[in-house]
Write a protein that holds these residues in place. Structure first.
Motif, PDB file in Angstrom:
ATOM      1  N   VAL A   1       0.904  -1.147  -0.102  1.00 19.28           N
ATOM      2  CA  VAL A   1       0.165  -0.062   0.009  1.00 19.28           C
ATOM      3  C   VAL A   1       0.834   1.336  -0.122  1.00 19.28           C
ATOM      4  O   VAL A   1       1.944   1.259   0.842  1.00 19.28           O
ATOM      5  CB  VAL A   1      -0.977   0.026   1.340  1.00 19.28           C
ATOM      6  N   LEU A   2       0.633   2.185  -0.976  1.00 20.71           N
ATOM      7  CA  LEU A   2       1.339   3.230  -0.750  1.00 20.71           C
ATOM      8  C   LEU A   2       0.854   4.401   0.102  1.00 20.71           C
ATOM      9  O   LEU A   2      -0.337   4.815  -0.090  1.00 20.71           O
ATOM     10  CB  LEU A   2       1.381   3.830  -2.238  1.00 20.71           C
ATOM     11  N   LEU A   3       1.694   4.566   1.315  1.00 19.43           N
ATOM     12  CA  LEU A   3       1.049   5.184   2.381  1.00 19.43           C
ATOM     13  C   LEU A   3       1.203   6.787   1.921  1.00 19.43           C
ATOM     14  O   LEU A   3       0.209   7.467   2.110  1.00 19.43           O
ATOM     15  CB  LEU A   3       2.016   5.326   3.550  1.00 19.43           C
TER      16      LEU A   3
ATOM     17  N   GLU B   1       3.878   0.755   2.737  1.00 15.99           N
ATOM     18  CA  GLU B   1       3.567  -0.283   3.712  1.00 15.99           C
ATOM     19  C   GLU B   1       3.195  -1.765   3.077  1.00 15.99           C
ATOM     20  O   GLU B   1       2.435  -1.903   2.383  1.00 15.99           O
ATOM     21  CB  GLU B   1       2.494   0.108   4.710  1.00 15.99           C
TER      22      GLU B   1
ATOM     23  N   LYS C   1       4.203  -6.265   9.748  1.00 18.36           N
ATOM     24  CA  LYS C   1       4.310  -5.733   8.383  1.00 18.36           C
ATOM     25  C   LYS C   1       5.624  -4.782   8.398  1.00 18.36           C
ATOM     26  O   LYS C   1       6.211  -5.063   9.242  1.00 18.36           O
ATOM     27  CB  LYS C   1       2.933  -4.534   8.288  1.00 18.36           C
TER      28      LYS C   1
ATOM     29  N   LYS D   1       7.336  -1.048   6.594  1.00 14.17           N
ATOM     30  CA  LYS D   1       7.326   0.247   5.985  1.00 14.17           C
ATOM     31  C   LYS D   1       8.672   0.437   5.058  1.00 14.17           C
ATOM     32  O   LYS D   1       9.685   0.341   5.810  1.00 14.17           O
ATOM     33  CB  LYS D   1       7.100   1.345   7.079  1.00 14.17           C
TER      34      LYS D   1
ATOM     35  N   TRP E   1      10.945   2.965   2.882  1.00 11.61           N
ATOM     36  CA  TRP E   1      11.137   4.344   2.160  1.00 11.61           C
ATOM     37  C   TRP E   1      11.724   4.017   0.848  1.00 11.61           C
ATOM     38  O   TRP E   1      12.987   3.649   0.928  1.00 11.61           O
ATOM     39  CB  TRP E   1      11.806   5.343   2.910  1.00 11.61           C
TER      40      TRP E   1
ATOM     41  N   LYS F   1      15.415   3.070   3.487  1.00 15.95           N
ATOM     42  CA  LYS F   1      15.180   2.536   4.864  1.00 15.95           C
ATOM     43  C   LYS F   1      13.948   1.641   4.989  1.00 15.95           C
ATOM     44  O   LYS F   1      12.818   1.645   4.331  1.00 15.95           O
ATOM     45  CB  LYS F   1      14.596   4.014   5.795  1.00 15.95           C
TER      46      LYS F   1
ATOM     47  N   GLU G   1      11.295  -0.340   8.177  1.00 15.95           N
ATOM     48  CA  GLU G   1      11.108  -0.620   9.296  1.00 15.95           C
ATOM     49  C   GLU G   1      10.021  -1.926   9.340  1.00 15.95           C
ATOM     50  O   GLU G   1       9.065  -1.889   8.745  1.00 15.95           O
ATOM     51  CB  GLU G   1      10.533   0.638   9.999  1.00 15.95           C
TER      52      GLU G   1
ATOM     53  N   GLY H   1       2.795  -3.478  16.658  1.00 15.81           N
ATOM     54  CA  GLY H   1       2.904  -2.120  16.134  1.00 15.81           C
ATOM     55  C   GLY H   1       3.898  -1.753  16.253  1.00 15.81           C
ATOM     56  O   GLY H   1       4.534  -0.354  16.057  1.00 15.81           O
TER      57      GLY H   1
END
Lengths: 474, 267
Positions: free
Chosen positions: B154-156, B166, B179, B181, B183, B193, B195, B201
């Motif tokens: 999903v493009l945040l 994400e 999940k 994330k 960059w 990057k 994460e 979470g």
């Protein structure tokens, strides 16, 4: 259209979805604040507005200079190796041996010289050993003050062929510590006293020619003079001697008659292998001698009877693990009909194994091995009066568990051989820890058990030992 | 009634039109991830790098690894089958050990390990891609790449420099994260990057590309770092002697070269 619609819905829904899991902060706020905190700054080389170098020339020149510098720094003949101290106390009195199976200091030196397309490699161990108090080096048995592990030349005479000539370690086959078609010399003394597993393989003085074609790869190994196992002879470990009819040690050091004529007492070994899908299949052949002194002459001398073997193996992935299978047909050429009780009979050996990582950094492997005598009735009929009769088939099951922890610096391993019908067993325990890049310490034990004293593992009962070692690599 | 249906219809048409306009200007998120995977793992048709790895544990004790890695993309296809050959130099106890991977898009990879002191070619079970690579904080999958189709992306958001994506695993049993994330640098598609988040979470593992250079026209990560906040410590990988399009013969990635290393390509 539908897919695009779903993508859009997902896209629109995503911020809510993603941050819905962290209820502490309101979705909108967090998005902004997180963006500022979390967004990585551009790494060196990607900073805007500086554009990327158009051709990368600058970088390349720099790297070339670095490579030249590195090459200049590298010594012409780099020497690597290790220094190791090792001690191995017996856990019980052995009436035939001393209190220790090993007490040694070892300096390994290895170097490699690469003139042009050729690689010359020499590896040797200087050994000071308190248990077998012998300083004269014996290149064949590895006892004494110096053990030459490798001294060989490798080159590629043709694009599809590799040649390795000289003293070398040779291994093939798919068994885990069980060898069927690998008839290269083993060092069982090292194996049973807990030296590093590399010492289970004794060196061969041989020529290895490897040929690579589209359809099949072939290895041919010629050993011009028979290389026996470094077998248990009583000088270090006590063993069952069939002539003495008892367990013996230093009082009866085995001194067999070894086939040792160059180019007539020779060995041939071959392997053809290829991949079929994810599986590796191989066929093997061997012509030479039993690797241990398993025959006796009528006058009572131990000998290495002639042996021919052919076999095959298979290895590949199965259900997230590795499945292995191997068989070998052993022909005892000096006693083809199995009528001579002083020479081993022909037999068929087979192995099935499976290895899998069953938990994080924990690997388990299970193997079943069988050795089936070809003609049991001939064996029984010709047994001397009073001699122990053995089953037609020797069954053997092995279990291995290996656990790695602490960033793989700690390795704990258990390996057990156990025969369900002959009831002899060998348990191998080892814990090793890498203190840093140079130092390794390890400890463990070799436990032999079983009711009978004339069977492979249980004859070694008095040798049950612990071992401790410290090694500094350089 | 009639009017309402009409207005819903026209609203839907409007959204449809907007979405197609949007799709034309903005790359689809799967495309972004595919390009990021290609930028990180498939530059050139083949490649070579020397890697110097420093592993620092939670107490700050350091271990190092030095190895050369060579790689080929079968049929020069991005995000397709690949073969890797890793030759270790340091530490001394693993000198000359070779490791080979046949990376498959579908199913488990094939892995082999060659132990030179034993002349032993060992086959290794490769069911767990998310296990430590040579005792470092990097996983096998971080070194050879995670398939772009293994997650739902999903493009945040889109910033000046990055696509922030994400990704949620399709098969949650095979991975330890909930999940992650990512960059992704907009110009080069290099993931800068990453994460990794657990089911609470929390970010427990962070990858950072620390230095990028353009080598033979390919933007290349020259220094990267993986930090594990759970076990503590971090591993830094520094790349040198990077080279692309060496015309590696396919048979480099066979048992022949495990036993007899391809020295020409390891320098």
């Amino acid at each position: 259209m539908l897919r695009r619609f779903i993508a859009i819905v997902l896209f629109l829904a995503s911020p809510t979805f993603a941050f819905g899991q962290e209820p502490a902060l309101p979705a909108g706020l967090e998005t902004t604040s997180q963006e500022n905190i979390d967004e990585p700054s551009l790494p060196a080389g990607l900073e805007s507005p500086e554009p990327a170098l158009p051709s990368g020339r600058g970088d390349e020149e720099e790297r070339e200079q670095e490579a030249i510098k590195r090459d200049r720094r590298a010594p012409v003949l780099p020497v690597t190796g290790f220094l190791e101290a090792r001690i191995g106390p017996r856990l019980q009195e052995d009436p035939n041996e001393g209190s220790f199976t090993t007490g040694e200091a070892r300096l390994r030196l290895e170097t490699q010289w690469e003139p042009g397309e050729v690689v010359v490699r020499v590896v040797g161990d200087g050994v000071f050993d308190e248990v077998v108090d012998r300083r004269n080096p014996s290149l064949e048995t590895g006892e004494g003050a110096f053990d030459l592990r490798e001294a060989n030349i490798v080159w590629r005479p043709l694009s599809f062929a590799d040649l390795k000539v000289g003293r070398q370690i040779l291994t093939w086959g798919v068994g885990d510590l069980i060898f069927i078609n690998d008839l290269f010399p083993k060092d069982f003394n090292s194996f049973f006293i807990g030296r590093d597993v590399e010492y289970l393989k004794a060196p061969s003085d041989a020529v290895r020619l490897s040929i690579f074609t589209e359809f099949v790869h072939v290895d041919l190994v010629y050993t011009p003079r028979f290389d026996a196992d470094r077998f248990i002879d009583g000088s270090r470990l006590s063993y069952f001697n069939p002539i003495a009819g008892d367990i013996v040690g230093r009082n009866f050091v085995l001194d067999p008659i070894k086939p040792d004529n160059w180019f007539s007492d020779d060995e041939f070994a071959g392997r053809a292998y290829r991949q079929i899908g994810a599986f590796e299949v191989a066929a093997y052949g061997y012509g030479g001698f039993f690797k241990g002194p398993s025959g006796i002459t009528p006058s009572g001398d131990f000998i290495f009877p002639e042996l021919a073997v052919y076999g095959a193996s298979l290895r590949g992935p199965f259900q997230g693990g590795i499945l292995t299978a191997e068989f070998g047909r052993y022909f005892s050429s000096d006693d083809p009909d199995g009528v001579n009780p002083l020479v081993p009979n022909s037999d068929t050996r087979l192995l099935v194994g499976y290895e899998k990582e069953i938990a994080d950094e924990l690997t388990a492997s299970l193997q079943y091995y069988a050795q089936v005598r070809s003609d049991q009735s001939a064996f029984v009929y010709n047994l001397p009066a009073g001699a122990a009769r053995s089953d037609r088939t020797r069954h053997l099951v092995t279990l291995r568990l290996t656990k790695r922890a602490l960033n793989q610096n700690l390795t704990l391993s258990v390996f057990n051989f156990w025969s369900p019908n002959e009831h002899d067993a060998h348990l191998r325990l080892r814990a090793s820890y890498k203190l840093n890049d140079e130092w390794l310490v390890e400890g463990g034990g070799n436990i032999f058990y079983g009711p009978r004293e004339d069977i492979f593992f249980s004859q070694l009962k008095d040798n049950t030992n612990l071992f401790f070692a410290a090694r500094r690599s350089f | 009634m009639f009017n309402l249906r009409n207005s819903i219809l026209s609203a839907a048409m409007l959204i449809g039109a907007a979405s197609s306009a949007f799709a034309q200007t903005e790359p689809n998120v799967q495309e972004i991830v595919n390009k990021a995977s290609a930028a990180a793992y498939y530059q050139g048709k083949d490649g070579k790098a020397k890697v110097s790895m420093t592993i620092a544990d939670a107490q700050g004790r350091e271990r190092s690894r030095e190895f050369t890695i060579i790689r080929t993309d079968l049929g020069d296809a991005d995000n397709g089958e690949q073969r890797f050959y890793v030759f270790f130099n340091r530490p001394a106890d693993v000198n000359r050990t070779a490791f080979m991977v046949w990376k498959h898009v579908e199913g488990d990879d094939d892995r082999w390990l060659y132990l030179p002191a034993l002349d032993l070619v060992k086959r290794i079970a490769a069911s767990d891609e998310r296990a430590s690579f040579v005792g470092s904080h990097f996983f096998y999958e971080d070194v050879s790449g995670r398939g772009p189709d293994e997650d739902v992306h999903v493009l945040l958001e889109e910033t000046d420099n990055y696509f922030v994506v994400e990704s949620t695993p399709k098969n949650t049993n095979a991975v330890e994260f909930e999940k992650y994330k990512n960059w992704i640098h907009k110009e080069t598609f290099i993931p800068v990057k990453t994460e990794y988040m657990n089911d609470a979470g929390d970010v427990y593992r962070t990858y950072t590309a620390e230095k990028v250079e353009t080598v033979e026209g390919h933007p290349t990560v020259m220094q990267s770092r993986m930090e594990d906040h759970q076990i503590g410590g971090a591993t830094t990988m520094m790349y040198s002697a990077v080279d692309y399009d060496l015309d590696l013969p396919d048979d480099i990635f066979t048992e022949r070269y495990l036993r007899n290393p391809p020295r020409k390509y390891l320098r």
